[in-house]
Design a protein around this motif. Structure first.
Motif, PDB file in Angstrom:
ATOM      1  N   LEU A  10      58.286  55.423  41.610  1.00 63.05           N
ATOM      2  CA  LEU A  10      59.728  55.226  41.682  1.00 63.05           C
ATOM      3  C   LEU A  10      60.223  54.251  40.614  1.00 63.05           C
ATOM      4  CD1 LEU A  10      62.162  56.196  43.345  1.00 63.05           C
ATOM      5  CD2 LEU A  10      61.856  54.204  44.828  1.00 63.05           C
ATOM      6  N   ARG A  35      54.199  60.255  42.982  1.00 65.76           N
ATOM      7  CA  ARG A  35      55.209  60.853  43.843  1.00 65.76           C
ATOM      8  C   ARG A  35      55.153  62.373  43.664  1.00 65.76           C
ATOM      9  NH1 ARG A  35      59.411  57.906  46.150  1.00 65.76           N
ATOM     10  NH2 ARG A  35      61.279  59.029  46.785  1.00 65.76           N
ATOM     11  N   THR A  40      65.310  63.152  47.164  1.00 63.62           N
ATOM     12  CA  THR A  40      66.686  63.546  46.904  1.00 63.62           C
ATOM     13  C   THR A  40      66.698  64.839  46.088  1.00 63.62           C
ATOM     14  OG1 THR A  40      66.911  62.379  44.794  1.00 63.62           O
ATOM     15  CG2 THR A  40      67.290  61.102  46.806  1.00 63.62           C
ATOM     16  N   GLU A  43      66.341  64.197  41.961  1.00 68.94           N
ATOM     17  CA  GLU A  43      65.274  63.460  41.294  1.00 68.94           C
ATOM     18  C   GLU A  43      64.216  64.413  40.737  1.00 68.94           C
ATOM     19  OE1 GLU A  43      62.032  61.898  44.420  1.00 68.94           O
ATOM     20  OE2 GLU A  43      64.084  61.302  44.939  1.00 68.94           O
ATOM     21  N   ILE A 206      70.460  52.270  50.463  1.00 68.17           N
ATOM     22  CA  ILE A 206      69.667  53.273  49.764  1.00 68.17           C
ATOM     23  C   ILE A 206      69.810  53.112  48.256  1.00 68.17           C
ATOM     24  CG2 ILE A 206      69.409  55.750  49.334  1.00 68.17           C
ATOM     25  CD1 ILE A 206      70.195  56.210  52.273  1.00 68.17           C
ATOM     26  N   ARG A 210      66.736  52.217  45.568  1.00 68.95           N
ATOM     27  CA  ARG A 210      66.321  53.176  44.545  1.00 68.95           C
ATOM     28  C   ARG A 210      66.712  52.765  43.126  1.00 68.95           C
ATOM     29  NH1 ARG A 210      64.689  58.284  46.012  1.00 68.95           N
ATOM     30  NH2 ARG A 210      65.336  58.995  43.946  1.00 68.95           N
ATOM     31  N   SER A 211      67.627  51.804  42.996  1.00 67.93           N
ATOM     32  CA  SER A 211      68.195  51.554  41.669  1.00 67.93           C
ATOM     33  C   SER A 211      68.405  50.089  41.310  1.00 67.93           C
ATOM     34  CB  SER A 211      69.560  52.264  41.558  1.00 67.93           C
ATOM     35  OG  SER A 211      69.429  53.645  41.764  1.00 67.93           O
ATOM     36  N   GLU A 238      56.788  48.587  43.351  1.00 74.30           N
ATOM     37  CA  GLU A 238      57.841  49.598  43.463  1.00 74.30           C
ATOM     38  C   GLU A 238      59.164  48.913  43.122  1.00 74.30           C
ATOM     39  OE1 GLU A 238      58.328  53.274  46.227  1.00 74.30           O
ATOM     40  OE2 GLU A 238      59.214  51.567  47.285  1.00 74.30           O
ATOM     41  N   PRO A 240      62.245  50.010  41.081  1.00 74.35           N
ATOM     42  CA  PRO A 240      63.214  50.768  40.292  1.00 74.35           C
ATOM     43  C   PRO A 240      64.455  49.924  39.993  1.00 74.35           C
ATOM     44  CG  PRO A 240      63.321  51.425  42.596  1.00 74.35           C
ATOM     45  CD  PRO A 240      62.164  50.475  42.475  1.00 74.35           C
TER      46      PRO A 240
END
Length: 267
Positions: A10, A35, A40, A43, A206, A210-211, A238, A240
Motif C-alpha cells: 500500500l 497485495r 477499492t 486501485e 479511510i 490510504r493516503s 504500511e 501510504p
C-alpha cells in the motif's frame, strides 16, 4: 536480533510486484508484503494467482533476492464472500514463500464471520500460513477487543492478530490489554505514524489510512509504547502518503520510510 522490516504494498501501490521487490532490496528491506486483491474499484490489481507467467517471474526474482515475502493481502470477507474465494490466493502465497495472510471481517454477523475465519485458518494451515486479522475502525471488528473475541472463539493454532499502529491509536485500544493477550497471536505488525487529530467520519478515516500516513517519528502516535507491548516480530511499514510519495517517487519514499523507522526505533 536486528529489527526486520517489510515494505507494504500500500505504500507503493503503483508498483507491480517485480518493481516493488527490486525497490525493497535496494533500500534495505528484509521483506515485501504483496497485495494480490483489490479493496477499492480504482486501485491497481496484482492478481498473481490468476497470472502464471507473472507469478513465475516474481518467484524467480525472489529466489535470486535477499528479500522474502512476509505476507499477502487481502482476504477480506464481507457477507457475500466465502473463504473458498481465496483458495488460489492461499496457494499463491505458499508458492511464493509467504508466511502470513492479512484478513478483514467487514461482516456485522459476528457468528458467521467467526465461522468463516475459522474455515480460512483450516484452509491455510496445511500450506504453512497463518491467518492474521486486522481491525480497522470502520469494519465490524473495529478494535483489539473485537479481534481478540474472534481469536478466542476460533481457537486455531495459525490464527493471529495484526496490530496496525494507526488503527490501534484511532480505536483507542489498550496497551494493557495488548500485553495480556497470548504472545503467539502476534506474527507481525503494521507500523506508521499519523497526526493526533482523528477524522470524524468513516470517509475521513479511510482516506487518512490510504493516503495520509507518515513515517515513524513524523506524527503524534506513541508507536514505541505500542510496539513495546508486542513480542519481537517483523514490522511491515504500511505508510501510504499520496503527496510525499509523488514528490519522492516510490523508491525515494520507500527509502525515507525505512530510514525514519530505523532512526525512530534507535532513540
Amino acid at each position: 536480533m536486528a529489527t526486520q522490516f517489510s515494505l507494504a504494498h500500500l505504500a507503493v501501490l503503483d508498483c507491480p510486484p517485480v518493481a516493488m521487490i527490486h525497490i525493497a532490496q535496494r533500500t534495505g528491506y528484509d521483506f515485501v508484503s504483496l497485495r494480490l486483491t483489490a479493496v477499492t474499484p480504482t486501485e491497481p490489481v496484482y492478481a498473481l494467482q490468476n497470472d502464471p507467467a507473472q507469478r513465475r517471474e516474481v518467484k524467480a526474482l525472489l529466489n535470486d533476492s535477499t528479500v522474502q515475502v512476509l505476507d499477502v493481502e487481502l482476504a477480506r470477507m464481507p457477507p457475500e464472500l466465502e473463504p473458498e474465494t481465496y483458495a488460489a490466493v492461499l496457494d499463491t502465497a505458499a508458492e511464493l514463500g509467504a508466511r502470513h495472510v492479512l484478513t478483514q471481517l467487514p461482516d456485522l454477523d459476528r457468528e458467521r464471520a467467526t465461522e468463516r475465519f475459522a474455515r480460512l485458518c483450516d484452509m491455510a494451515r496445511p500450506l504453512g500460513l497463518t491467518i492474521d486479522l486486522e481491525s480497522p475502525t470502520w469494519t465490524a471488528t473495529p478494535d483489539l477487543h473485537a479481534a481478540a473475541q474472534v481469536l478466542w472463539a476460533v481457537d486455531r493454532p495459525n490464527a493471529g492478530i495484526v496490530v496496525d499502529t494507526l488503527h490501534f491509536d484511532r480505536s483507542h485500544d489498550s496497551v494493557d490489554m495488548l500485553r495480556a493477550l497470548p504472545r503467539g497471536w502476534f506474527h507481525y505488525a503494521q507500523v506508521c505514524d499519523a497526526p493526533a487529530q482523528i477524522p470524524e467520519t468513516t470517509e475521513g478515516l479511510i482516506f487518512a489510512a490510504r493516503s495520509e500516513r507518515f513515517p515513524p517519528g513524523e506524527g503524534d502516535i506513541d508507536i514505541r509504547r505500542i510496539l513495546a507491548a508486542l513480542p519481537a516480530i517483523p514490522y511491515s511499514l504500511e505508510i501510504p502518503n499520496d503527496t510525499l510519495s509523488a514528490q519522492l517517487g516510490p523508491e525515494g519514499w520507500a527509502r525515507r520510510c525505512i530510514e525514519s523507522a530505523r532512526r525512530y526505533l534507535k532513540r
